[in-house]
Design an enzyme around this catalytic site. Structure first.
Site, PDB file in Angstrom:
ATOM      1  N   LYS A   1       0.845  -1.204   0.000  1.00  0.00           N
ATOM      2  CA  LYS A   1       0.000   0.000   0.000  1.00  0.00           C
ATOM      3  C   LYS A   1       0.880   1.253   0.000  1.00  0.00           C
ATOM      4  O   LYS A   1       0.618   2.205  -0.745  1.00  0.00           O
ATOM      5  CB  LYS A   1      -0.943  -0.018   1.215  1.00  0.00           C
ATOM      6  CG  LYS A   1      -2.032  -1.078   1.076  1.00  0.00           C
ATOM      7  CD  LYS A   1      -2.838  -1.304   2.351  1.00  0.00           C
ATOM      8  CE  LYS A   1      -3.762  -2.508   2.165  1.00  0.00           C
ATOM      9  NZ  LYS A   1      -4.492  -2.888   3.372  1.00  0.00           N
TER      10      LYS A   1
ATOM     11  N   GLN B   1      -4.667  -1.593   9.643  1.00  0.00           N
ATOM     12  CA  GLN B   1      -4.536  -2.906   9.001  1.00  0.00           C
ATOM     13  C   GLN B   1      -5.085  -4.005   9.920  1.00  0.00           C
ATOM     14  O   GLN B   1      -4.722  -4.096  11.088  1.00  0.00           O
ATOM     15  CB  GLN B   1      -3.051  -3.168   8.678  1.00  0.00           C
ATOM     16  CG  GLN B   1      -2.795  -4.465   7.934  1.00  0.00           C
ATOM     17  CD  GLN B   1      -3.410  -4.486   6.528  1.00  0.00           C
ATOM     18  OE1 GLN B   1      -3.360  -3.513   5.802  1.00  0.00           O
ATOM     19  NE2 GLN B   1      -4.002  -5.617   6.162  1.00  0.00           N
TER      20      GLN B   1
ATOM     21  N   ASP C   1     -11.025   2.625   3.847  1.00  0.00           N
ATOM     22  CA  ASP C   1     -11.276   1.184   3.701  1.00  0.00           C
ATOM     23  C   ASP C   1     -12.775   0.915   3.513  1.00  0.00           C
ATOM     24  O   ASP C   1     -13.160  -0.177   3.087  1.00  0.00           O
ATOM     25  CB  ASP C   1     -10.805   0.436   4.962  1.00  0.00           C
ATOM     26  CG  ASP C   1      -9.465  -0.272   4.752  1.00  0.00           C
ATOM     27  OD1 ASP C   1      -9.122  -0.544   3.592  1.00  0.00           O
ATOM     28  OD2 ASP C   1      -8.789  -0.560   5.753  1.00  0.00           O
TER      29      ASP C   1
END
Ligand code: NAP
Length: 289
Positions: A52, A96, A119
């Site tokens: 990422k 995460q 997200d």
């Protein structure tokens, strides 16, 4: 059978994003800024976050990685989330997953400000998706829809069977696929589904998001189906430097020959997930007040 090349499509989308960033910066605005919180040293999470951050560099975003050891308390992590919520230089951020067992993941997800939740995991963003409103669509489902669109795979009136009902993949994908302009007829299967094999056999588009390597076998698919394999289970391998390789939920070797289109693992859905995250971050940056 045609392989769906997620790596290539994600490269195309990244070039488009990079172009938009250039135009933003040329217009005197600051580049989008994505922050990522990584807790602990899980091998898979380390790899995903590294990808990422690298992708941010590729498209001209600013990125910040914030690391904590896995003994961080829930409150300390909540404080870190709050700090990013209030940091006006950060457009969007992710925490995460998975998190260590002593931390309530849902509590963390709900602590992220919805306008920075790139997200798309926050219930407000999930709710907006259900209502068909503009929102941050969670990254993996959004990437899957992009793949279908870019390969011109027909969805209108088609039967899409999704195996898996998690809040980050199966459930939001089922909403997206049934929305107007995609117009698929959707069936969601899970661990309590009866006659799963027979249902899967009726799919025009079969999505496997389970986390069980090789779960979908050749006898479960009809000829000409499009198969999207979301599964990424790390299994030991003596053929790779890391000692691990990623396995999908589909028995690729035997299923592929029956399909019209199929995604490989790796190189299918995975790269698209990162792209969608970048798209959401760009959107957050454009929403700046
Ligand atoms: P999850 O939260 O563990 O959900 C798995 C789903 O599969 C659940 O709904 C579960 O049913 C269902 N399931 C489990 N065993 C089953 C069975 N025998 N028959 C039918 N359904 C079954 O997983 P997730 O987070 O959605 O992730 C799924 C997979 O996708 C994992 O391998 C993950 O690593 C991968 N993934 C990949 C990406 C990417 O970018 N490529 C992104 C996200 C996730 P119940 O609800 O009944 O328990």
């Amino acid at each position: 059978m045609q392989l769906i090349d997620g790596k290539k499509i994600s490269g195309d989308i990244k070039s488009e994003i990079a172009q938009e960033v250039k135009e933003m910066v040329a217009a005197g605005k600051t580049a989008p800024h994505l922050a990522a919180i990584l807790v602990g040293h899980d091998g898979g999470s380390e790899t995903y976050v590294a990808h990422k951050i690298k992708s941010c560099e590729e498209v001209g975003f600013k990125s910040t990685l914030i690391r904590f050891e896995d003994n961080i308390s829930e409150q300390e992590l909540l404080n870190a989330v709050e700090k990013l919520n209030n940091d006006t230089t950060v457009d969007g951020f992710i925490v995460q997953l998975p998190l260590p067992k002593h931390i309530d993941e849902q509590k963390i997800i709900e602590a992220v400000a919805p306008q920075k939740d790139v997200d798309g995991f926050h219930p407000i963003n999930l709710g907006k998706l259900v209502a068909g409103l503009d929102t941050f669509v969670s990254a993996t489902p959004s990437g899957i829809v992009d793949l279908l669109k870019r390969y011109n795979i027909p969805t209108v009136g088609k039967h899409c069977v999704i195996i898996g009902r998690s809040n980050i993949v199966g459930r939001p994908l089922s909403i997206l696929m049934s929305q107007k302009r995609i117009d698929a007829t959707v069936t969601v299967c899970h661990s309590r589904t009866e006659n799963l094999k027979e249902i899967a056999q009726t799919a025009d588009i079969l999505v496997a998001a389970i986390g069980k390597p090789g779960f979908v076998t050749a006898d479960m698919v009809k000829p000409g189906v499009t198969v999207i394999d979301v599964g990424t289970t790390r299994v030991k391998s003596d053929k790779t430097k890391s000692g691990f390789k990623l396995k999908g939920d589909v028995d690729f070797e035997n299923v592929a020959e029956k399909t019209s289109f199929i995604t490989p693992v790796p190189g299918g859905v995975g790269p698209m997930t990162i792209c969608s995250l970048l798209k959401n971050t760009l959107k957050a940056a454009k929403n700046r007040k």
